[in-house]
Design a protein around this motif. Structure first.
Motif, PDB file in Angstrom:
ATOM      1  N   VAL A 287      -7.520  -2.736   1.765  1.00 23.91           N
ATOM      2  CA  VAL A 287      -7.206  -3.327   0.465  1.00 23.91           C
ATOM      3  C   VAL A 287      -5.715  -3.622   0.342  1.00 23.91           C
ATOM      4  O   VAL A 287      -5.316  -4.539  -0.387  1.00 23.91           O
ATOM      5  N   GLU A 288      -4.895  -2.892   1.053  1.00 24.69           N
ATOM      6  CA  GLU A 288      -3.467  -3.210   1.075  1.00 24.69           C
ATOM      7  C   GLU A 288      -3.246  -4.605   1.655  1.00 24.69           C
ATOM      8  O   GLU A 288      -2.413  -5.373   1.153  1.00 24.69           O
ATOM      9  N   GLU A 289      -3.986  -4.946   2.698  1.00 27.49           N
ATOM     10  CA  GLU A 289      -3.899  -6.285   3.269  1.00 27.49           C
ATOM     11  C   GLU A 289      -4.483  -7.324   2.321  1.00 27.49           C
ATOM     12  O   GLU A 289      -3.950  -8.431   2.200  1.00 27.49           O
ATOM     13  N   LEU A 290      -5.574  -6.974   1.645  1.00 26.94           N
ATOM     14  CA  LEU A 290      -6.202  -7.917   0.712  1.00 26.94           C
ATOM     15  C   LEU A 290      -5.265  -8.258  -0.438  1.00 26.94           C
ATOM     16  O   LEU A 290      -5.214  -9.408  -0.882  1.00 26.94           O
ATOM     17  N   ARG A 291      -4.522  -7.284  -0.925  1.00 23.98           N
ATOM     18  CA  ARG A 291      -3.604  -7.530  -2.048  1.00 23.98           C
ATOM     19  C   ARG A 291      -2.475  -8.486  -1.667  1.00 23.98           C
ATOM     20  O   ARG A 291      -1.822  -9.048  -2.541  1.00 23.98           O
ATOM     21  N   LYS A 292      -2.233  -8.674  -0.372  1.00 25.82           N
ATOM     22  CA  LYS A 292      -1.249  -9.663   0.060  1.00 25.82           C
ATOM     23  C   LYS A 292      -1.795 -11.082  -0.086  1.00 25.82           C
ATOM     24  O   LYS A 292      -1.026 -12.040  -0.111  1.00 25.82           O
TER      25      LYS A 292
END
Length: 358
Positions: A287-292
């Motif tokens: 989700v950290e990557e998705l928030r980018k």
């Protein structure tokens, strides 16, 4: 004549050697002074010439040096605790007043989250959903918020289809989410004109132990078609592989899936789930990557431990009070959507901000 020439050469070399080495004075300087402040974030030191070079000696070395000082990060005082949101949470914030420099201490956390004894009422949650998600001009796009201008969105729905939800609640959730996205702006939020979406697009994933890509951004031509596709999504049961759902969500924001450029629209994700993932570490990394790629909103339902609340809170984008919504049950979810529908009816033409799609 050969002897005279040889003697002359020897004499010349002797004179040159004496002049060049025995009587040459190299530059002589003092030791450096202590470092001292020479500006707001710099310090310098100096040294003096004790003997000027002569006889062809090398030039003197630099007589001053300047360097940046090590500056610690400085922050403001905490703000007051904000309003109740999410699982019954408040946040407070502080700002950076001085960025760190050199080897100075890095900045501490700028947001603090705490749980309180009382969760928001359904009415309070409805107001938060209306202000921060439904009403396009109040979205996380600060520039649009300031100008009261509508946001054009690519909205990806991620629906939990795991065993803890059950068939009946899954169908209820899909029905309510379909109604919810119909409240977005403008009046017909997902209708195509001349084969192109003028305003919003929607896509959908469902997840349990596996992930299903239900439809892409450009698969349906009207809001009603999208709502119908949501209602037809199949319940799977099984585990809660949220990490894989987030990884496939990133893939959905590609032109091959009908997604538009982020410079043209506001990419958004809305996840509805009732539980922690089966793989916390992988999920938080994904989700950290998705928030980018997109702003992540969470509409959570069910009962949670503090560990579960912490995990689900970590899913959403910052500021978390504008992206995290919670209802205790699917009955409350129905009540939430009904309240929002009534709010739109009462607002009438004032519900939507104007759009600039030129």
């Amino acid at each position: 004549m050969r002897i005279f020439g040889y003697q002359a050469i020897v004499l010349f070399l002797n004179v040159w050697f004496v002049n060049s080495f025995m009587f040459r004075d190299d530059c002589l300087v003092t030791t450096w002074t202590q470092w001292s402040s020479s500006g707001q974030y710099t310090e310098s030191r100096t040294r003096r010439i004790m003997r000027v070079p002569s006889g062809g000696s090398s030039l003197c070395p630099p007589l001053s040096e300047t360097r940046e000082t090590d500056v610690d990060c400085q922050v403001s005082q905490w703000s007051e605790w904000g309003g109740n949101f999410g699982f019954g949470q408040q946040i407070r914030t502080r700002n950076v007043t001085q960025n760190p420099m050199g080897a100075g201490n890095q900045c501490p956390d700028l947001v603090e989250n705490r749980y309180i004894d009382t969760k928001p009422t359904v009415v309070e949650t409805a107001k938060n959903v209306e202000q921060y998600f439904i009403r396009a001009f109040s979205s996380n796009s600060r520039k649009r918020r300031q100008t009261n201008q509508g946001s054009v969105r690519d909205l990806l729905l991620i629906m939990d289809s795991s065993g803890s939800i059950g068939q009946s609640n899954f169908q209820k959730a899909n029905k309510e989410i379909g109604t919810l996205i119909g409240l977005l702006c403008p009046e017909n939020p997902f209708n195509k004109e001349n084969g192109q979406y003028q305003y919003n697009q929607a896509a959908m994933l469902t997840f349990s132990s596996t992930v299903e890509q239900n439809f892409d951004f450009n698969d349906h031509a009207t809001t009603e078609d999208i709502q119908g596709a949501i209602s037809k999504a199949m319940y799977n049961g099984g585990g809660t592989n949220t990490a894989e759902a987030f990884m496939q969500a990133i893939e959905m924001f590609q032109s091959s899936k009908g997604a538009r450029k982020s410079s043209e629209v506001k990419p958004e994700v809305l996840i509805l789930t009732d539980g922690q993932s089966n793989n916390r570490h992988e999920t938080l990394k994904a989700v950290e990557e998705l928030r980018k790629v997109a702003d992540v909103y969470g509409l959570m339902t069910g009962g949670f431990t503090k560990r579960g609340k912490d995990e689900l809170t970590a899913y959403v984008s910052a500021p978390i009070n504008e992206h995290l919504f919670y209802v205790e049950s699917y009955t409350e979810l129905e009540a939430l959507v009904r309240l929002l529908s009534d709010m739109k009816k009462n607002e009438g033409e004032k519900w939507c901000a104007p759009f600039n799609v030129g």
